[in-house]
Design a protein around this motif. Structure first.
Motif, PDB file in Angstrom:
ATOM      1  N   LEU A  88       0.826  -1.207   0.000  1.00 16.57           N
ATOM      2  CA  LEU A  88       0.000   0.000   0.000  1.00 16.57           C
ATOM      3  C   LEU A  88       0.860   1.257   0.000  1.00 16.57           C
ATOM      4  O   LEU A  88       1.854   1.338   0.719  1.00 16.57           O
ATOM      5  CB  LEU A  88      -0.910   0.016   1.230  1.00 16.57           C
ATOM      6  CG  LEU A  88      -1.979  -1.071   1.274  1.00 16.57           C
ATOM      7  CD1 LEU A  88      -2.638  -1.092   2.651  1.00 16.57           C
ATOM      8  CD2 LEU A  88      -3.004  -0.861   0.173  1.00 16.57           C
ATOM      9  N   PRO A  89       0.485   2.258  -0.801  1.00 18.20           N
ATOM     10  CA  PRO A  89       1.203   3.533  -0.780  1.00 18.20           C
ATOM     11  C   PRO A  89       1.043   4.221   0.577  1.00 18.20           C
ATOM     12  O   PRO A  89       0.055   3.986   1.283  1.00 18.20           O
ATOM     13  CB  PRO A  89       0.533   4.358  -1.880  1.00 18.20           C
ATOM     14  CG  PRO A  89      -0.462   3.495  -2.543  1.00 18.20           C
ATOM     15  CD  PRO A  89      -0.607   2.235  -1.755  1.00 18.20           C
ATOM     16  N   GLY A  90       1.985   5.068   0.915  1.00 19.45           N
ATOM     17  CA  GLY A  90       1.939   5.775   2.193  1.00 19.45           C
ATOM     18  C   GLY A  90       0.779   6.747   2.292  1.00 19.45           C
ATOM     19  O   GLY A  90       0.233   6.961   3.375  1.00 19.45           O
ATOM     20  N   GLN A  91       0.392   7.348   1.167  1.00 21.22           N
ATOM     21  CA  GLN A  91      -0.723   8.285   1.168  1.00 21.22           C
ATOM     22  C   GLN A  91      -2.011   7.533   0.846  1.00 21.22           C
ATOM     23  O   GLN A  91      -2.195   7.055  -0.267  1.00 21.22           O
ATOM     24  CB  GLN A  91      -0.494   9.398   0.157  1.00 21.22           C
ATOM     25  CG  GLN A  91       0.630  10.317   0.559  1.00 21.22           C
ATOM     26  CD  GLN A  91       0.701  11.541  -0.338  1.00 21.22           C
ATOM     27  OE1 GLN A  91       0.216  11.542  -1.454  1.00 21.22           O
ATOM     28  NE2 GLN A  91       1.326  12.585   0.169  1.00 21.22           N
ATOM     29  N   ARG A  92      -2.865   7.452   1.859  1.00 24.72           N
ATOM     30  CA  ARG A  92      -4.137   6.749   1.707  1.00 24.72           C
ATOM     31  C   ARG A  92      -5.040   7.098   2.882  1.00 24.72           C
ATOM     32  O   ARG A  92      -4.596   7.666   3.873  1.00 24.72           O
ATOM     33  CB  ARG A  92      -3.926   5.242   1.631  1.00 24.72           C
ATOM     34  CG  ARG A  92      -3.345   4.627   2.894  1.00 24.72           C
ATOM     35  CD  ARG A  92      -2.997   3.154   2.703  1.00 24.72           C
ATOM     36  NE  ARG A  92      -2.567   2.520   3.923  1.00 24.72           N
ATOM     37  CZ  ARG A  92      -1.315   2.473   4.354  1.00 24.72           C
ATOM     38  NH1 ARG A  92      -0.345   3.053   3.663  1.00 24.72           N
ATOM     39  NH2 ARG A  92      -1.010   1.850   5.489  1.00 24.72           N
ATOM     40  N   THR A  93      -6.296   6.735   2.736  1.00 23.86           N
ATOM     41  CA  THR A  93      -7.253   6.920   3.826  1.00 23.86           C
ATOM     42  C   THR A  93      -7.658   5.541   4.328  1.00 23.86           C
ATOM     43  O   THR A  93      -8.054   4.682   3.544  1.00 23.86           O
ATOM     44  CB  THR A  93      -8.491   7.707   3.349  1.00 23.86           C
ATOM     45  OG1 THR A  93      -8.070   9.008   2.923  1.00 23.86           O
ATOM     46  CG2 THR A  93      -9.521   7.850   4.459  1.00 23.86           C
ATOM     47  N   GLU A  94      -7.518   5.347   5.612  1.00 26.36           N
ATOM     48  CA  GLU A  94      -7.894   4.089   6.263  1.00 26.36           C
ATOM     49  C   GLU A  94      -9.264   4.291   6.910  1.00 26.36           C
ATOM     50  O   GLU A  94      -9.491   5.290   7.604  1.00 26.36           O
ATOM     51  CB  GLU A  94      -6.877   3.714   7.345  1.00 26.36           C
ATOM     52  CG  GLU A  94      -5.465   3.513   6.833  1.00 26.36           C
ATOM     53  CD  GLU A  94      -5.202   2.104   6.337  1.00 26.36           C
ATOM     54  OE1 GLU A  94      -5.956   1.191   6.707  1.00 26.36           O
ATOM     55  OE2 GLU A  94      -4.240   1.924   5.573  1.00 26.36           O
ATOM     56  N   ILE A  95     -10.161   3.345   6.672  1.00 25.49           N
ATOM     57  CA  ILE A  95     -11.497   3.381   7.267  1.00 25.49           C
ATOM     58  C   ILE A  95     -11.689   2.088   8.053  1.00 25.49           C
ATOM     59  O   ILE A  95     -11.571   0.995   7.495  1.00 25.49           O
ATOM     60  CB  ILE A  95     -12.578   3.529   6.187  1.00 25.49           C
ATOM     61  CG1 ILE A  95     -12.389   4.866   5.473  1.00 25.49           C
ATOM     62  CG2 ILE A  95     -13.976   3.418   6.796  1.00 25.49           C
ATOM     63  CD1 ILE A  95     -13.241   5.044   4.254  1.00 25.49           C
TER      64      ILE A  95
END
Length: 141
Positions: free
Chosen positions: A115-122
């Motif tokens: 996974l890329p470092g920039q992401r949104t975790e829900i």
């Protein structure tokens, strides 16, 4: 990091919340089986104007969605059945994760190092048969 509690009958309000607070179009959805990950993705796709919202990609791993104009709107990946990150690499997951569209990933813990470092975790937590706690965390932004 922020939390909300929503009833399944108000899932479109939860979708609005996510779209307003997510700083990334890569959304990684965590939660136990039956937490409502796929249901939430369907609501998000509807809010985004997807031509169809389909089903979970569990058997095909990836579903592609088009917007009202026919252009690519989103990918929906379900990593539950993956045996490991090598299998994800074999089907070209990097292309999907780096796509210039919305990308929804269920069971992202199965591909954590990809996974890329920039992401949104829900994170979804069932509180009852009708209510969920949703925690949204923007990473790398």
């Amino acid at each position: 990091m922020s939390n909300i509690i929503y009833n399944l009958s108000k899932i479109f309000e939860a979708s609005d919340y996510i779209l307003a607070h997510s700083l990334s179009r890569l959304l990684c959805l965590h939660g136990p089986m039956g937490a409502g990950k796929t249901t939430l993705v369907k609501a998000l796709l509807k809010k985004l104007g997807a031509a169809e919202t389909g089903n979970s990609p569990s058997f095909g791993l990836v579903n592609e969605y088009r917007g009202p104009d026919g252009g690519l709107l989103a990918y929906h990946l379900d990593c539950y059945r993956l045996e490991g990150e090598e299998e994800a690499l074999d089907f070209g997951i990097e292309e999907y994760l780096g796509a210039d569209c919305w990308v929804f990933v269920e069971w992202p813990e199965r591909i954590a190092s990809l996974l890329p470092g920039q992401r949104t975790e829900i994170f979804l937590e069932p509180l009852s048969t009708e209510s969920r706690k949703l925690r949204l965390v923007n990473l790398g932004m």
